[in-house]
Design an enzyme around this catalytic site. Structure first.
Site, PDB file in Angstrom:
ATOM      1  N   GLU A   1       1.834 -18.023 -11.750  1.00 16.56           N
ATOM      2  CA  GLU A   1       1.650 -18.382 -13.155  1.00 16.56           C
ATOM      3  C   GLU A   1       1.263 -17.208 -14.050  1.00 16.56           C
ATOM      4  OE1 GLU A   1      -2.802 -20.072 -13.762  1.00 16.56           O
ATOM      5  OE2 GLU A   1      -1.574 -21.247 -12.382  1.00 16.56           O
TER       6      GLU A   1
ATOM      7  N   HIS B   1      -2.306 -25.057 -16.582  1.00 16.01           N
ATOM      8  CA  HIS B   1      -3.663 -24.665 -16.186  1.00 16.01           C
ATOM      9  C   HIS B   1      -4.673 -25.086 -17.255  1.00 16.01           C
ATOM     10  CE1 HIS B   1      -5.829 -21.621 -13.401  1.00 16.01           C
ATOM     11  NE2 HIS B   1      -6.687 -22.521 -13.839  1.00 16.01           N
ATOM     12  N   GLN B   2      -4.646 -26.368 -17.595  1.00 11.06           N
ATOM     13  CA  GLN B   2      -5.487 -26.878 -18.666  1.00 11.06           C
ATOM     14  C   GLN B   2      -6.559 -27.839 -18.182  1.00 11.06           C
ATOM     15  OE1 GLN B   2      -1.914 -29.090 -20.405  1.00 11.06           O
ATOM     16  NE2 GLN B   2      -3.558 -30.482 -21.008  1.00 11.06           N
ATOM     17  N   ALA B   3      -6.676 -28.039 -16.878  1.00  9.96           N
ATOM     18  CA  ALA B   3      -7.617 -29.038 -16.370  1.00  9.96           C
ATOM     19  C   ALA B   3      -9.046 -28.768 -16.828  1.00  9.96           C
ATOM     20  CB  ALA B   3      -7.554 -29.091 -14.847  1.00  9.96           C
TER      21      ALA B   3
ATOM     22  N   SER C   1      -6.326 -26.976  -8.715  1.00 13.29           N
ATOM     23  CA  SER C   1      -7.256 -25.928  -8.283  1.00 13.29           C
ATOM     24  C   SER C   1      -6.667 -24.538  -8.475  1.00 13.29           C
ATOM     25  CB  SER C   1      -7.665 -26.152  -6.822  1.00 13.29           C
ATOM     26  OG  SER C   1      -8.624 -25.207  -6.412  1.00 13.29           O
ATOM     27  N   ARG C   2      -5.862 -24.079  -7.516  1.00 25.13           N
ATOM     28  CA  ARG C   2      -5.211 -22.780  -7.614  1.00 25.13           C
ATOM     29  C   ARG C   2      -3.795 -22.905  -7.068  1.00 25.13           C
ATOM     30  NH1 ARG C   2      -8.577 -21.897 -10.663  1.00 25.13           N
ATOM     31  NH2 ARG C   2     -10.074 -20.173 -10.804  1.00 25.13           N
TER      32      ARG C   2
ATOM     33  N   ASP D   1      -1.135 -28.554 -12.094  1.00 29.79           N
ATOM     34  CA  ASP D   1      -1.704 -27.879 -13.254  1.00 29.79           C
ATOM     35  C   ASP D   1      -1.757 -26.377 -13.043  1.00 29.79           C
ATOM     36  OD1 ASP D   1      -3.004 -27.894 -15.849  1.00 29.79           O
ATOM     37  OD2 ASP D   1      -4.835 -27.324 -14.786  1.00 29.79           O
TER      38      ASP D   1
ATOM     39  N   ILE E   1     -16.323 -30.500  -7.796  1.00 28.19           N
ATOM     40  CA  ILE E   1     -15.139 -31.119  -8.408  1.00 28.19           C
ATOM     41  C   ILE E   1     -14.564 -32.185  -7.482  1.00 28.19           C
ATOM     42  CG2 ILE E   1     -12.793 -30.697  -9.236  1.00 28.19           C
ATOM     43  CD1 ILE E   1     -13.729 -27.902 -10.089  1.00 28.19           C
TER      44      ILE E   1
END
Length: 331
Positions: free
Chosen positions: A262, A294-296, A232-233, A257, A154
Site C-alpha cells: 500500500e 487504511h482508515q480503520a 491490521s497490516r 483495509d 483490538i
C-alpha cells in the site's frame, strides 16, 4: 522549535495544531516522507511521521545529516522504520503504543457486515434506481463461528462485539487474554480456527514471524464460504495467494483495509493514473471484495489520542524523559 510533520491528512491537521498549541510550532505537510522528500526536513530537530512514511536506511541518513535527532511516529506500527540504523545514527524513535481499540474493531465489523450483506453492491444499484434483491442475500452471523487471530486490545474489542452477535468464539494468540476467555472464547491452533471459522479477522502486529500469516496453505484451509477481514497490516496476507483463491470462486466476502504494497498508493489520489500493481488491480475487480484505504483507525477519538500521545513523546524527548513509547532511546 518548529516540528515538521509528514503525511498529515486534512482532517488531522487541526487536531495536530490544537494539540501542539502552547508547546511548539508544528508545520504540517501532506507529502509523505521518502528519499525524495527527506531533504525538506533539513534544520528540523524533530520530525513526525505517519505509518506509510518510509524510514529506511537512506531516509534516516538524510534526516540525520540534516540535523534531525528525533522521529515521532504517529502510529502504533513501526515496521516502516529501520530501527537498527536509527540507533546507529543516534536518533530517538518513539511511537504511539496504544489508542482507541474500538476504532479498528468497529471498522473491522463494518467490513464484515458490508461484504456479508452486499452493502456496496446494493448501494450502487439503488443509486441507479435498481431495487432488485438478486445477488444480495447474506447470512445471519448469530450462531456462527468467528475466528480471531490476535486477541490483544483490538482483538478483545472485536470479540466483545462478536459475543454481542451471539457467535461461537475461537481465538489464536501467543498469549491468551483472560477477558476473551471470560466471554467464552476457546483458544485453538491456527489450523483448527481457520478450518472451523465462518468469519476470520486479523488483529496481530506485522513482524517477521507473522509475515504472510495467511499464506496459500492457510487460505486453502479456510471454509469455501468464509468471510475474511484484515484491518491490521497488509503483510499478514499473501495477496497473490488470496487472488488465486478468489479466482477459484472461494470466500463469501473479503474485507481489506490494508494491503501489503500500500505504500505509495494509500492516502493518495491515484484516480487519474494507471495502476501498475496488477495484484491490487485484479483484487478490486472481484464483486465479493471490499478494499478501503487504511482508515480503520480514522476516528476523532483515535486520531485525537494519537496526536496527544505524539505531543507527550516530543515533550518527553525534550525533557530527557523515557516512556513505554520509545523504540530507540536518546543516546
Amino acid at each position: 522549535m518548529e516540528i515538521l510533520a509528514f503525511g498529515v491528512q486534512a482532517d488531522e491537521r487541526p487536531l495536530i495544531g490544537r494539540a501542539f498549541a502552547g508547546h511548539h510550532e508544528v508545520h504540517c505537510l501532506d507529502v509523505f516522507l521518502t528519499e525524495d522528500t527527506a531533504p525538506i526536513a533539513r534544520g528540523h530537530e524533530i520530525v513526525s511521521t505517519s505509518v506509510n512514511c518510509g524510514l529506511g536506511s537512506g531516509v534516516l541518513q538524510t534526516l540525520a545529516a540534516g540535523g534531525t535527532q528525533m522521529i515521532a511516529q504517529r502510529s502504533t506500527g513501526f515496521n516502516n522504520v529501520d530501527l537498527p540504523v536509527a540507533e546507529r545514527l543516534g536518533m530517538t524513535v518513539a511511537r504511539v503504543s496504544s489508542y482507541s481499540p474500538y476504532s479498528v474493531a468497529e471498522f473491522a465489523w463494518t467490513l464484515a457486515m458490508a461484504v456479508n450483506r452486499r452493502v456496496v453492491r446494493a448501494s450502487t444499484r439503488t443509486r441507479d434506481f435498481d431495487f432488485r434483491l438478486d445477488g444480495l442475500m447474506g447470512r445471519d452471523l448469530h450462531g456462527r463461528t468467528v475466528g480471531v487471530l490476535g486477541t490483544g486490545k483490538i482483538g478483545e474489542a472485536f470479540t466483545r462485539i462478536a459475543h454481542g452477535f451471539g457467535m461461537r468464539l475461537l481465538g489464536w494468540d501467543v498469549a491468551e487474554n483472560p477477558a476473551c476467555r471470560d466471554l467464552g472464547m476457546a483458544y485453538v491452533p491456527k489450523e483448527e480456527l481457520l478450518a472451523e471459522a465462518d468469519l476470520v479477522s486479523l488483529h496481530v502486529p506485522l513482524m517477521p514471524e507473522t509475515q504472510h500469516l495467511l499464506d496459500a496453505a492457510a487460505l486453502k484451509a479456510m471454509k469455501d464460504d468464509a468471510i475474511l477481514v484484515n484491518s491490521s497490516r497488509g503483510g499478514l496476507v499473501d495477496t497473490a495467494a488470496l487472488v488465486a483463491e478468489l479466482r477459484e470462486g472461494r470466500f463469501t466476502g473479503v474485507g481489506l483495509d490494508v494491503y501489503e504494497a500500500e505504500a505509495g498508493l494509500f492516502f493518495l489520489d491515484k484516480s487519474l493514473e494507471a495502476i501498475a500493481d496488477d495484484t491490487l488491480a485484479r483484487l478490486v475487480t472481484f464483486p465479493n471484495v471490499l478494499v478501503t484505504s487504511h482508515q480503520a483507525y480514522y476516528t476523532e477519538d483515535a486520531v485525537g489520542q494519537i496526536v496527544a500521545t505524539t505531543v507527550r513523546n516530543v515533550l518527553d524527548y525534550l525533557a530527557g524523559r523515557r516512556s513505554e513509547n520509545v523504540l530507540v532511546p536518546r543516546s
